[in-house]
Design an enzyme around this catalytic site. Structure first.
Site, PDB file in Angstrom:
ATOM      1  N   GLY A 211      54.467  33.984   8.328  1.00 43.91           N
ATOM      2  CA  GLY A 211      53.661  34.713   7.361  1.00 43.91           C
ATOM      3  C   GLY A 211      54.189  34.673   5.939  1.00 43.91           C
ATOM      4  O   GLY A 211      53.757  35.463   5.103  1.00 43.91           O
ATOM      5  N   GLU A 247      59.535  31.782  12.245  1.00 45.06           N
ATOM      6  CA  GLU A 247      58.562  30.778  12.697  1.00 45.06           C
ATOM      7  C   GLU A 247      57.399  30.651  11.718  1.00 45.06           C
ATOM      8  O   GLU A 247      56.270  30.968  12.054  1.00 45.06           O
ATOM      9  CB  GLU A 247      58.063  31.085  14.118  1.00 45.06           C
ATOM     10  CG  GLU A 247      57.555  32.510  14.289  1.00 45.06           C
ATOM     11  CD  GLU A 247      57.021  32.815  15.691  1.00 45.06           C
ATOM     12  OE1 GLU A 247      57.317  32.065  16.628  1.00 45.06           O
ATOM     13  OE2 GLU A 247      56.309  33.820  15.812  1.00 45.06           O
ATOM     14  N   GLY A 249      54.465  28.813   9.508  1.00 45.44           N
ATOM     15  CA  GLY A 249      53.557  27.676   9.657  1.00 45.44           C
ATOM     16  C   GLY A 249      53.123  27.214   8.278  1.00 45.44           C
ATOM     17  O   GLY A 249      53.594  26.214   7.729  1.00 45.44           O
ATOM     18  N   ARG A 250      52.243  28.021   7.668  1.00 37.92           N
ATOM     19  CA  ARG A 250      51.627  27.676   6.386  1.00 37.92           C
ATOM     20  C   ARG A 250      52.642  27.286   5.317  1.00 37.92           C
ATOM     21  O   ARG A 250      52.494  26.244   4.655  1.00 37.92           O
ATOM     22  CB  ARG A 250      50.808  28.878   5.898  1.00 37.92           C
ATOM     23  CG  ARG A 250      49.903  28.578   4.719  1.00 37.92           C
ATOM     24  CD  ARG A 250      49.255  29.856   4.171  1.00 37.92           C
ATOM     25  NE  ARG A 250      48.553  30.631   5.181  1.00 37.92           N
ATOM     26  CZ  ARG A 250      47.259  30.475   5.500  1.00 37.92           C
ATOM     27  NH1 ARG A 250      46.537  29.574   4.867  1.00 37.92           N
ATOM     28  NH2 ARG A 250      46.701  31.224   6.431  1.00 37.92           N
ATOM     29  N   CYS A 325      24.257  22.166   4.515  1.00 37.72           N
ATOM     30  CA  CYS A 325      23.052  22.896   4.138  1.00 37.72           C
ATOM     31  C   CYS A 325      23.284  24.383   4.325  1.00 37.72           C
ATOM     32  O   CYS A 325      22.582  25.043   5.093  1.00 37.72           O
ATOM     33  CB  CYS A 325      21.884  22.434   4.993  1.00 37.72           C
ATOM     34  SG  CYS A 325      21.741  20.648   5.068  1.00 37.72           S
ATOM     35  N   TYR A 360      46.154  24.930   8.083  1.00 41.29           N
ATOM     36  CA  TYR A 360      44.900  25.645   8.351  1.00 41.29           C
ATOM     37  C   TYR A 360      43.765  24.975   7.562  1.00 41.29           C
ATOM     38  O   TYR A 360      43.032  25.648   6.837  1.00 41.29           O
ATOM     39  CB  TYR A 360      45.025  27.126   7.995  1.00 41.29           C
ATOM     40  CG  TYR A 360      46.177  27.821   8.703  1.00 41.29           C
ATOM     41  CD1 TYR A 360      46.066  28.192  10.045  1.00 41.29           C
ATOM     42  CD2 TYR A 360      47.374  28.078   8.040  1.00 41.29           C
ATOM     43  CE1 TYR A 360      47.119  28.815  10.699  1.00 41.29           C
ATOM     44  CE2 TYR A 360      48.429  28.702   8.689  1.00 41.29           C
ATOM     45  CZ  TYR A 360      48.296  29.070  10.011  1.00 41.29           C
ATOM     46  OH  TYR A 360      49.350  29.689  10.651  1.00 41.29           O
TER      47      TYR A 360
END
Ligand SMILES: *Cc1c(COP(=O)(O)O)cnc(C)c1O
Length: 389
Positions: A211, A247, A249-250, A325, A360
């Site tokens: 995070g 841990e 990620g981003r 669309c 992501y």
């Protein structure tokens, strides 16, 4: 007349840059802290292989990620298996694959894992995922300390730790209590989790989650890993002999990725400009998922293959949209054209390179909506190359 088609949209992964930045993050963490990568952020095999020498392992959150990891690294079991809602089949696959730590999300999951491990004649190594109350006033997007499908209440974790289960060895505590945390907030969350885990469960291992903040409004900003590493070092000094784990990620992979799309059309509607790219949120869902404007650069192109005027933005707000669309297919908004990146205008035929597309992004996208061809995947940094026409 030859038909002219735009370049295929493409993802570009700067793997050399990723190796350098991950090595710097590893160097900022004290040696008693293990660095895992939460692979749900981006499971691209090239990215996993690039990260492998610089991390202590990979966190998987499903049976599918477990299989994918085994395909990329047949010799290396997952360092951790987390996620709510693991099926018996997934837990059994984790046991068979030699997962090093199961992050158990509920008392019932613990009992199910115990039965499966005992039936195999093995012992599952477990961290209990705890949903702890955080000190109020944390300026963070908090997932913990309020009713949540993730993890278990502190009292349930204490009760789990008292059970005598032949298939379970409880090693400590896991928590992932917020996202978008700057270093001071992340350090304060880590202190809360470690203090609780040691005081209540005498935990030998504490995984304080991921995070770490990524600022999409400022692509040059970075999480302060040295300050965070120093805070974790203080915790290790207070509680010697314990293992700490993070841990993210981003914050590891977001900067290495770019999504490149050619401008198909530029048009005016009600005093505003709309830039339509060949691509969209079906391939790059991040801005729609987070509700932000994705930062981008413009690669101008000299040539215009048509015998009529080339449309180009003028004064006023500019919205960059994709081919879907739906009015939700918005990639970026610039309130006034004066705020556009160089050269300060966008023309049909130019190329737009969206930054911060390494996490992501493709893997969370609703790629089958409208059935466009998938993007191409390249390694490196996109540069302007005139198209052969
Ligand atoms: C998603 C997730 C992470 C990674 O979060 P980032 O915001 O990408 O750093 C880490 N741990 C758990 C349990 C998660 O669910």
């Amino acid at each position: 007349m030859n038909p002219s088609s735009p370049d295929r949209p493409s993802y570009w992964y700067d793997l050399a840059g990723l190796a350098d930045s991950t090595e710097a993050i590893r160097a900022a963490l004290p040696s008693g802290v293990e660095l895992l990568y939460a692979m749900k952020a981006n499971p691209d095999p090239g990215i996993l292989r690039t990260l492998a020498p610089h991390v202590d392992g990979f966190e998987v959150a499903s049976g599918g990620e477990l299989r994918h990891l085994a395909e990329v690294f047949p010799e290396t079991p997952a360092a951790a298996f987390g996620g709510p809602g693991k099926t018996d089949a997934e837990l059994a696959a984790g046991l068979a694959a030699g997962v090093r730590r199961f992050h158990v999300e509920s008392p019932t999951e613990l009992l199910r894992l115990d039965r499966l491990a005992a039936a195999r004649g093995t012992v599952a190594e477990v961290l209990l995922r705890v949903n702890l109350p955080l000190p109020v006033g944390e300026a963070v997007l908090v997932m913990g300390g309020r009713p949540s499908p993730f993890g278990m209440d502190p009292q349930d974790a204490r009760d789990c730790a008292r059970l005598d289960l032949p298939g379970i060895r409880i090693r400590g505590v896991h928590a992932h209590l917020g996202s978008g945390l700057a270093a001071p907030g992340a350090a304060s969350v880590a202190r809360t989790v470690v203090e609780w885990a040691v005081a209540e469960l005498d935990a030998g291992e504490v995984n304080v989650g991921g995070g770490m903040a990524v600022d999409y409004a400022d692509p040059t900003a970075r999480f302060d890993w040295p300050a965070y590493g120093a805070a974790l070092g203080e915790l290790l000094a207070r509680y010697p002999g314990r293992t700490l784990r993070v841990e993210p990620g981003r914050a590891l992979t977001v900067y290495c990725g770019r999504y490149r799309a050619e401008v198909l059309d530029v048009k005016r509607s009600g005093g505003e400009w709309f830039v339509v790219v060949a691509g969209g949120t079906h391939q790059f869902r991040t801005p729609a998922a987070k509700g932000h404007s994705q930062p981008f650069t413009v690669l101008p192109r000299e040539r215009w293959p048509y015998p009529f005027a080339r449309p180009v933005t003028g004064a006023g707000p500019v919205t960059v949209v994709g081919q879907l669309c739906t009015p939700k297919d918005v990639l970026a908004r610039v309130p006034d054209a004066a705020g556009l990146p160089p050269p300060g205008r966008i023309a049909a035929g130019d190329t737009i390179v969206f930054e911060l597309a390494g996490a992501y992004a493709w893997n969370i996208s609703h790629r089958d909506f409208l059935m466009h061809d998938p993007p191409e995947f390249r390694t490196g940094v996109p540069e302007h190359r005139p198209r052969n026409l």
